[in-house]
Design an enzyme around this catalytic site. Structure first.
Site, mmCIF file in Angstrom:
data_model
loop_
_atom_site.group_PDB
_atom_site.id
_atom_site.type_symbol
_atom_site.label_atom_id
_atom_site.label_comp_id
_atom_site.label_asym_id
_atom_site.label_seq_id
_atom_site.Cartn_x
_atom_site.Cartn_y
_atom_site.Cartn_z
ATOM 1 C CE LYS A 1 30.303 3.769 28.436
ATOM 2 N NZ LYS A 1 30.099 2.326 28.139
ATOM 3 C CG ASN B 1 29.365 2.081 33.266
ATOM 4 O OD1 ASN B 1 29.978 1.741 34.277
ATOM 5 N ND2 ASN B 1 28.244 1.504 32.885
#
Length: 408
Positions: free
Chosen positions: A58, A79
């Site tokens: 991420k 994300n």
């Protein structure tokens, strides 16, 4: 609808993301496991139009983005990636998902002291979200920080707890990061874990009468927002609940409890056949584990030895998802078995007239009056069961009633 999408991660295992996105829209969505040193090349070479990103990438993917949404920048992680003509654009939909979970739970954050368990990426998202919801105070509990698990007494006045750690997540079910009894002012518990459906933390909250919610709704909500970013088309918020219900129903174990000989195995087999689910007879699993029959276990180890074996087997069976499980008649005599079965299941009490119960091959039934045994166990079945179904009629009608009770 054109476009190819997917989920990028290092080790994805079983993910519900393809199923969720398949219910949201008609684009292709697949899983992409990529090694750490190959992520950069993957992002340059892939023909995907967009993707979701999970741990541990991420933060890694941020370097490949030509722009970041305000939320992604504040969270410090991405994300969701969307490919535009000039390159990858990064977003964070976990924030949206967590806010949706809070609204759905009915847990009020404004003016409350919030403890956030864990200090990883999910913790950052939750902290930002509850701050934006006007929490009075937000404290992060980590293993080695100033606020840690050894000095929780400093925060006995906490009113909301949010778990962002993996403690209690499948396959390490049954573990809890904290004891909720330490927090007498606690009003709400949120856990971002969605497997099991009820973590040990949530089960304790439930037992204490405290509002609680797990992470499945959050998972679906963030996927809904990602889908909107992928396609540029709005998705009705009602889809979050609809899809969450579908996932929850598919993941839920159907646990059959009741007196020995009440028909749990027969109904379980028929139910499994009609629903395409896996059927497991707990007594058969115990015999397989012990390497001998139940009467032999009773002869060698007595009822105490059998019950200990039964709990050990139920501990593993309770971790499963989407199964039909027929339990032994006496599993309700141990309260410890309840959370093992309840964590992922709906417990259905199969009732049958006492005079119709067989006793052959059943040590407890043979050595006790069935009437007396039932009187002893009736309150136990009542306390375990979510619902009861009468098994004194046509088997197909009984199976239909069980399916309705289980929400199938």
């Amino acid at each position: 609808m054109s476009g190819r999408y997917g989920l990028l991660g290092e080790k994805l295992g079983h993910s519900y993301s393809p199923q969720i996105h398949g219910l949201l829209a008609d684009y292709e969505y697949k899983l992409y496991e990529v090694e750490r040193d190959k992520v950069s090349d993957f992002l340059k070479e892939t023909k995907l139009s967009g993707m979701n990103v999970t741990i541990p990438y991420k933060k890694t993917v941020m370097d490949a983005c030509v722009s970041l949404s305000d939320t992604a920048r504040k969270m410090g992680c991405v994300n969701t990636l969307v490919k535009e003509a000039d390159g990858w654009h990064g977003y964070n939909t976990d924030y949206y998902g967590f806010c949706a979970l809070v609204r759905k739970s009915g847990i009020a954050i404004a003016g409350k002291k919030v403890l956030v368990l864990g200090s990883g990426g999910a913790s950052n998202t939750v902290c930002r979200a509850v701050e934006d919801m006007n929490a009075r105070e937000v404290r992060v509990i980590s293993r080695s920080g100033e606020d840690n698990y050894s000095n929780l007494d400093k925060h006995a006045d906490a009113e909301i707890i949010v778990n962002t750690t993996p403690v209690g997540m499948y396959p390490n079910n049954g573990k809890s990061p904290v004891d909720l009894a330490l927090f007498p002012k606690l009003e709400g518990v949120l856990d971002v874990i969605y497997n099991p459906a009820r973590t040990a933390l949530m089960l304790q909250a439930e037992a204490l009468g405290i509002k609680n919610a797990g992470g499945l709704y959050m998972l679906t909500a963030q996927a809904k927002r990602s889908s909107e970013l992928f396609t540029g088309k709005a998705v009705d918020d009602k889809e979050i609940g609809r899809i969450t219900d579908i996932l929850s129903s598919g993941m839920r174990n159907i646990i059959l409890i009741g007196m020995p000989g009440c028909g749990k195995s027969e109904i379980g087999h028929l139910l499994a056949e009609q629903t395409g689910r896996r059927f497991i007879d707990a007594d058969e699993a115990i015999e397989e584990s012990a390497g001998c029959s139940i009467p032999e276990i009773f002869e060698k180890e007595g009822e105490a030895g059998f019950r200990a074996r039964e709990t050990k087997v139920l501990e593993e069976l309770g971790k499963l998802s989407g199964a039909v499980i027929a339990t032994g008649g006496g599993c309700v005599t141990r309260q410890d078995n309840y959370p093992l079965l309840h964590q992922n299941g709906i417990l259905i009490w199969i009732k049958r007239d006492i005079n119709k119960l067989p006793t052959h091959g059943r040590p407890i039934s043979q050595s006790n009056s069935l009437e007396k045994l039932y009187e002893i166990r009736r309150s136990m079945y009542e306390s375990f069961a979510d619902v009861s179904v009468d098994n004194n009629k046509d088997k197909n009608e009984v199976v239909k009633a069980v399916m309705e009770a289980a929400g199938l």
